[in-house]
Design an enzyme around this catalytic site. Structure first.
Site, PDB file in Angstrom:
ATOM      1  N   THR A 222      -3.867  -0.513  -7.272  1.00 14.68           N
ATOM      2  CA  THR A 222      -4.653   0.704  -7.526  1.00 14.68           C
ATOM      3  C   THR A 222      -3.820   1.967  -7.618  1.00 14.68           C
ATOM      4  O   THR A 222      -2.713   2.043  -7.072  1.00 14.68           O
ATOM      5  CB  THR A 222      -5.699   0.879  -6.404  1.00 14.68           C
ATOM      6  OG1 THR A 222      -6.582   1.938  -6.750  1.00 14.68           O
ATOM      7  CG2 THR A 222      -5.056   1.181  -5.070  1.00 14.68           C
TER       8      THR A 222
ATOM      9  N   GLY B  54     -13.285  -1.007  -7.286  1.00 13.51           N
ATOM     10  CA  GLY B  54     -14.577  -0.386  -6.996  1.00 13.51           C
ATOM     11  C   GLY B  54     -14.627   0.444  -5.727  1.00 13.51           C
ATOM     12  O   GLY B  54     -15.716   0.648  -5.183  1.00 13.51           O
ATOM     13  N   GLY B  55     -13.471   0.916  -5.212  1.00 11.80           N
ATOM     14  CA  GLY B  55     -13.500   1.762  -4.013  1.00 11.80           C
ATOM     15  C   GLY B  55     -14.196   1.035  -2.875  1.00 11.80           C
ATOM     16  O   GLY B  55     -13.967  -0.158  -2.652  1.00 11.80           O
TER      17      GLY B  55
ATOM     18  N   ARG C 263       0.847  -1.192   0.000  1.00  9.70           N
ATOM     19  CA  ARG C 263       0.000   0.000   0.000  1.00  9.70           C
ATOM     20  C   ARG C 263       0.885   1.246   0.000  1.00  9.70           C
ATOM     21  O   ARG C 263       1.961   1.245   0.611  1.00  9.70           O
ATOM     22  CB  ARG C 263      -0.851  -0.033   1.277  1.00  9.70           C
ATOM     23  CG  ARG C 263      -1.814   1.115   1.462  1.00  9.70           C
ATOM     24  CD  ARG C 263      -2.936   1.025   0.503  1.00  9.70           C
ATOM     25  NE  ARG C 263      -4.093   1.834   0.906  1.00  9.70           N
ATOM     26  CZ  ARG C 263      -5.049   2.163   0.066  1.00  9.70           C
ATOM     27  NH1 ARG C 263      -5.001   1.785  -1.209  1.00  9.70           N
ATOM     28  NH2 ARG C 263      -6.089   2.864   0.488  1.00  9.70           N
TER      29      ARG C 263
ATOM     30  N   THR D  13      -9.416   0.766  -9.585  1.00  6.42           N
ATOM     31  CA  THR D  13      -8.472  -0.144  -8.960  1.00  6.42           C
ATOM     32  C   THR D  13      -8.504  -1.297  -9.923  1.00  6.42           C
ATOM     33  O   THR D  13      -9.283  -1.299 -10.863  1.00  6.42           O
ATOM     34  CB  THR D  13      -9.017  -0.471  -7.549  1.00  6.42           C
ATOM     35  OG1 THR D  13      -8.971   0.715  -6.760  1.00  6.42           O
ATOM     36  CG2 THR D  13      -8.278  -1.572  -6.840  1.00  6.42           C
TER      37      THR D  13
ATOM     38  N   SER E 262      -7.714   0.992   3.274  1.00  8.90           N
ATOM     39  CA  SER E 262      -8.155   0.536   1.955  1.00  8.90           C
ATOM     40  C   SER E 262      -9.393  -0.338   2.098  1.00  8.90           C
ATOM     41  O   SER E 262      -9.707  -0.833   3.191  1.00  8.90           O
ATOM     42  CB  SER E 262      -7.030  -0.278   1.311  1.00  8.90           C
ATOM     43  OG  SER E 262      -7.469  -0.856   0.104  1.00  8.90           O
TER      44      SER E 262
ATOM     45  N   ASP F 206      -7.672   8.380   0.480  1.00 12.73           N
ATOM     46  CA  ASP F 206      -8.223   7.274   1.274  1.00 12.73           C
ATOM     47  C   ASP F 206      -8.011   7.485   2.773  1.00 12.73           C
ATOM     48  O   ASP F 206      -8.555   6.749   3.596  1.00 12.73           O
ATOM     49  CB  ASP F 206      -7.620   5.932   0.839  1.00 12.73           C
ATOM     50  CG  ASP F 206      -8.424   5.287  -0.290  1.00 12.73           C
ATOM     51  OD1 ASP F 206      -9.538   5.766  -0.568  1.00 12.73           O
ATOM     52  OD2 ASP F 206      -7.935   4.320  -0.891  1.00 12.73           O
TER      53      ASP F 206
HETATM   54  N1  GLY Z   1      -8.275   3.241  -3.296  1.00 15.24           N
HETATM   55  C1  GLY Z   1      -9.282   2.310  -3.058  1.00 15.24           C
HETATM   56  C2  GLY Z   1      -9.000   1.446  -1.890  1.00 15.24           C
HETATM   57  O1  GLY Z   1      -7.854   1.181  -1.584  1.00 15.24           O
HETATM   58  O2  GLY Z   1      -9.898   1.057  -1.196  1.00 15.24           O
END
Ligand code: GLY
Length: 570
Positions: free
Chosen positions: A400, A474-475, A108, A382, A453, A424
């Site tokens: 992503t 999809g966030g 991440r 993503t 995330s 985020d």
């Molecule tokens: N940027 C989307 C996630 O990591 O949830």
């Protein structure tokens, strides 16, 4: 199955230099098909782009395992799918080795050392619109390249062989699909605003399907990574180009931030659901914990008896989603920085308690459903890749840039897009991020912290044997899509294609409405409205890639119909 209608046709061998091993198989980047379903015996893959899936397949056919395939596919996606495939973003991997060992890798993005909790607020304490989602200041320190090299621990082939297809695709080009052309055309105004030097994605008269996209600067960046490993990105010329870009655009990522970035091995978040074992991503993704909460909250109910898309099943699933997202907003953030009460949040009696105010046939309200009390002692983009090889290695990777095309900022001279993952984090308690998600202290910005995330790369075992490799972009809808796809398969006994493609819905506590896809059935909408739910029709939810291991041992790879996603296998 769709064939791109193209005029120039020739084949590329995926080898950069004569000194490198020449791969036996070929990929034609000028004419390729989209395959929505493949049944395979030796290896299967599903990803967001047909060329990337073909790269993964070719790597397995040339002796690579699922890890080789997922590394090469991520690199290929960074070239052919610039709206989410990346080297300027981050991701997560969940995998099960053929010997049964389960692992997860966190790459991440990380807040730069100069980041601070109020960095997106004006002097009156209000969030400055766009600052955390567009341009240089929205970028976190990228993690993808570090993640690829950590994943090499389980790969069989040399890295130069895995990166060769991506270098070729960047250097010699590939033809773009209709949806890519549209994506790049929509991007044009932002490209002007958020870049300090002109770049390859800018095109005065617009892109069209069948155009060839050649990315020489990106090819050179990939070559530096091939020659110097992770240092080819985090140090030397690439790092200097990133920092120069930051200086031109008032960003804050420093040489030190880049040099210090580390991918981290984590213990996967595992639990059982109706006898199946689910293995998913732990913190700093909320994916595993929320998937656990949702599945365990529905487990006491006879979902199969209610039936797929029945009012009873829909209401129950909406209400568990609401409660899980309320907990996310209050309690979840990078567990290296904040004491996340994971064991309480997934405790069965806690979850039973959370459902005590559930009333069948009557909508709860998010005003009434607060986050659970924890005892003191106690245009979203993503992309996901599912792969399985003939030895039984199962790999799920979600990666992503956050938004489609991330921050819209391309590193001048290096040819790749930077993420806008800083959004985020919670810029201010009570102020929603781009996905409408709320957060507080747990997910406040701090230097070196990783933003919360929703990415949910997940594996499911049946009797300790491989059953599903699954994930989606999809966030915030990622977790609800994975939740619904698993329930569609295990409870509602849908085929894999139906489980992936049937309309999905989503509730995330706030805003207090049920998001539904345009094809969501009218009778189900009406039933929910009668119970008191507000329905919000929105754009398609997720692009789920699933590999399901069939009873005969074959692998069924299914790529979502919602995009150019494509499956491959042999
Ligand atoms: N940027 C989307 C996630 O990591 O949830």
């Amino acid at each position: 199955m769709r064939l791109l209608n193209l005029s120039i046709i020739f084949l590329l061998l995926f080898s950069c230099h004569s000194s490198q091993p020449v791969l036996k198989k070929q990929i034609d980047p000028y004419q390729y098909e989209i395959n929505k379903k493949v049944i395979a015996t030796n290896g299967a893959i599903a990803s967001a782009h047909p060329l990337a899936s073909k790269v993964g397949l070719m790597i397995m056919q040339n002796g690579g395992n699922a890890f080789d395939a997922v590394i090469a596919t991520q690199l290929a996606l960074a070239v052919v799918y610039p709206n989410a495939g990346n080297i300027g973003g981050g991701g997560f991997m969940v995998a099960r080795l053929a010997n049964g060992e389960t692992i997860s890798l966190d790459y991440r993005e990380m807040a730069p050392g100069a980041a601070h909790r109020d960095m997106y607020l004006d002097d009156k304490g209000n969030v400055i619109p766009g600052l955390s989602t567009l341009g240089h200041l929205s970028a976190g320190v990228p993690g993808t390249v570090a993640g690829l090299f950590e994943s090499m621990k389980y790969a069989k082939l040399p890295f130069e062989q895995l990166i060769a297809p991506a270098i070729n695709l960047a250097e010699k080009g590939f033809v773009i699909t209709d949806s890519e052309a549209r994506g790049l055309n929509n991007l044009q105004p932002d490209l002007k605003k958020y870049n300090t030097v002109s770049n390859i994605f800018q095109k005065e008269h617009g892109w069209k399907a069948g155009d060839t996209l050649i990315q020489r600067e990106l090819a050179n960046t990939l070559k530096r990574i091939k020659d110097r490993g992770a240092a080819g990105f985090y140090e030397g010329e690439t790092a200097n180009l990133i920092v120069a870009e930051m200086k031109r655009g008032k960003g804050i990522i420093s040489l030190e931030d880049l040099k210090n970035y580390k991918a981290k091995w984590r213990t996967p978040h595992s639990f059982t659901y109706r006898g199946y074992k689910v293995i998913s991503m732990p913190m700093p993704s909320s994916g595993g914990v929320l998937l656990n909460q949702m599945l365990k909250m529905v487990e006491p109910f006879p979902l199969a008896q209610y039936g797929f898309h029945s009012p009873e099943a829909l209401q129950l699933m909406v209400e568990v989603e609401r409660r899980a997202y309320a907990d996310r907003a209050e309690h979840l953030g990078d567990a290296d920085f904040y004491n996340v009460p994971i064991s309480v949040l997934v405790n069965e009696s806690y979850l039973k308690q959370r459902m005590q105010d559930f009333k069948a046939g009557l909508a709860s309200t998010s005003e009434d459903v607060k986050p659970g009390k924890i005892p003191m002692n106690g245009s979203e983009q993503t992309t996901h890749i599912s792969v399985m090889d003939k030895n039984g290695n199962m790999v799920a990777v979600t990666t992503t840039l956050n938004n489609s095309y991330g921050s819209k900022t391309i590193v001048g001279g290096a040819g790749f897009l930077l993420n806008d993952e800083m959004d985020d984090f919670s810029a201010k308690p009570g102020v929603p991020n781009i996905y409408g998600a709320l957060g507080g202290e747990a997910n406040a910005i701090a230097p070196g912290k990783r933003m919360l995330s929703a990415m949910t790369p997940t594996l499911v075992l049946d009797n300790e044997k491989p059953f599903l490799v699954i994930g989606t972009p999809g966030g915030t809808t990622i977790i609800t899509s994975v939740f619904q796809t698993i329930v569609n398969i295990i409870d509602f006994k849908l085929s894999t294609e139906e489980a992936v493609n049937k309309p999905k819905f989503h509730h995330q506590w706030y805003p207090d409405h049920v998001d539904v896809e345009p094809e969501f059935p009218q009778n189900a909408r009406t039933a929910l409205e009668r119970m008191g739910y507000k329905i919000n029709q929105r754009s398609p939810i997720g692009r789920t890639e699933v590999i399901r291991i069939l009873k005969n041992g074959k692998m069924e790879a299914v790529a979502d119909n919602r995009g150019d996603d494509s499956a491959a296998g042999y």
